[in-house]
Scaffold this motif. Sequence first.
Motif, PDB file in Angstrom:
ATOM      1  N   LEU A 193       1.110  -1.256  -0.210  1.00  0.00           N
ATOM      2  CA  LEU A 193       0.025  -0.027   0.072  1.00  0.00           C
ATOM      3  C   LEU A 193       1.056   1.298   0.046  1.00  0.00           C
ATOM      4  O   LEU A 193       1.420   1.459   1.246  1.00  0.00           O
ATOM      5  N   GLY A 222      -5.023  -4.836  -2.225  1.00  0.00           N
ATOM      6  CA  GLY A 222      -5.653  -4.773  -1.483  1.00  0.00           C
ATOM      7  C   GLY A 222      -6.312  -6.133  -0.031  1.00  0.00           C
ATOM      8  O   GLY A 222      -7.059  -5.817   0.157  1.00  0.00           O
ATOM      9  N   ARG A 223      -6.395  -6.816  -1.030  1.00  0.00           N
ATOM     10  CA  ARG A 223      -6.793  -8.320  -0.071  1.00  0.00           C
ATOM     11  C   ARG A 223      -5.986  -8.661   1.211  1.00  0.00           C
ATOM     12  O   ARG A 223      -6.241  -9.067   1.871  1.00  0.00           O
ATOM     13  N   PHE A 226      -6.706  -6.072   3.942  1.00  0.00           N
ATOM     14  CA  PHE A 226      -8.026  -6.517   4.292  1.00  0.00           C
ATOM     15  C   PHE A 226      -7.790  -7.505   5.412  1.00  0.00           C
ATOM     16  O   PHE A 226      -8.135  -7.769   6.977  1.00  0.00           O
ATOM     17  N   ALA A 259     -11.362   2.775   7.463  1.00  0.00           N
ATOM     18  CA  ALA A 259     -11.156   2.459   6.205  1.00  0.00           C
ATOM     19  C   ALA A 259     -12.077   2.174   5.205  1.00  0.00           C
ATOM     20  O   ALA A 259     -11.840   1.557   3.783  1.00  0.00           O
ATOM     21  N   ILE A 263     -14.400  -3.750   7.359  1.00  0.00           N
ATOM     22  CA  ILE A 263     -13.293  -4.382   8.208  1.00  0.00           C
ATOM     23  C   ILE A 263     -13.977  -3.750   9.576  1.00  0.00           C
ATOM     24  O   ILE A 263     -13.669  -5.176  10.258  1.00  0.00           O
TER      25      ILE A 263
END
Length: 330
Positions: A193, A222-223, A226, A259, A263
């Motif tokens: 990120l 992203g995964r 998360f 975020a 989540i």
Amino acid sequence: MLRTAILGLGHYLPERVVTNDDLAKMFTTSDEWIQQRTGIVTRRYVDGDVGVSDLAVPAAQRAVEAAGLKMSDIEFIIFATLSPDYQFPGSACLLQDKLGLPGIGALDVRNQCTGFLYGLSIADAFVKTGMYKRILLVGAEVHSSALEFSDRGRDVTVLFGDGAAATVFGPTDEDRGILSTHLHADGRYAKDLWIEIPASCYQPRMTKEHMDEGRHYPRMNGRKVFKMAVETMPQVVHEALAANGLTINDVDLLVPHQANLRINEFVGRELGLPPEKVYHNIQRYGNTTAASIPLALNEAIQEGRAKKGDIIVLAAFGSGFTWASSVLKL
Ligand code: UT7
């Protein structure tokens, strides 16, 4: 025992409201996809050449006013942001000038989604050691000028919004204030990120080819983000509670970094907190990164969800990767 208390909070959001349907006119996405995966309905964007230090000015003024202080009472500024006005100098220096406070110390914190909690831990240490009595901590972001409004960047672009929030900290001998902070990082995930360009490790730092490849825009796995967020946020909350001899039943409100609604719902369930004890405002503002926790805390107080004497837990996870928590008695 001397503690560091929140003396005042303030926030400022740019007026332009951008809906999911507005984004769907620019690239392939839908209101349904965004709401289902993230909970986000709208976000705010600045109009024109507005920097984070500009957004921070009204937020700081409101926090100082809420604290019942004058701007000239502020002795030190900490500015948490991943979107500084310029490469250098830091936005804390720019804000210091805009607030008319020449000469006082001004520090930038570059810890992304946990920037506010890292800044809070510095403010807490400075207040407790007696170094400063009135510290202004600002979290602010202008994301909209670095988002890629095309299919290539859509996974990231739908998530982020602009905004600013500020807190004034000072000493108290009352039974309230910051009870603990816990800070973590794991730089092995730095590239999961990040915004790569401009980069001082490249000669030159930025080329047309870099820009054609979109390497000056945020990129995210992203995964992985998360997965790590839902693992580390409950851990860092448990760490905070254990350090204070508290249990989850003692928590009046969890104010997590905003975020992704999914989540935070997962984290709340994992901790065994009822939904009314987890605060969300990501639906309205998206992810405002360093601004998200003070913005959420201020709105929770304004809505009566967080009250004087309440035990509030703050927790965040984000780029770095970094993760952190703090326990406050309001
Ligand atoms: O402070 C930390 C900031 N970041 C985060 O917290 C992000 C954490 N991660 C997430 O929130 C999720 O990973 C996302 C919401 C970003 C993505 O959800 P996902 O369920 O992990 O989706 P995905 O990346 O696995 O993509 C699923 C599909 C893909 O299409 P195909 O390959 O299945 O055909 C993507 O291309 O969704 C597609 N997609 C989109 N579709 C519509 C990706 N972004 C979008 C979009 N609109 N904006």
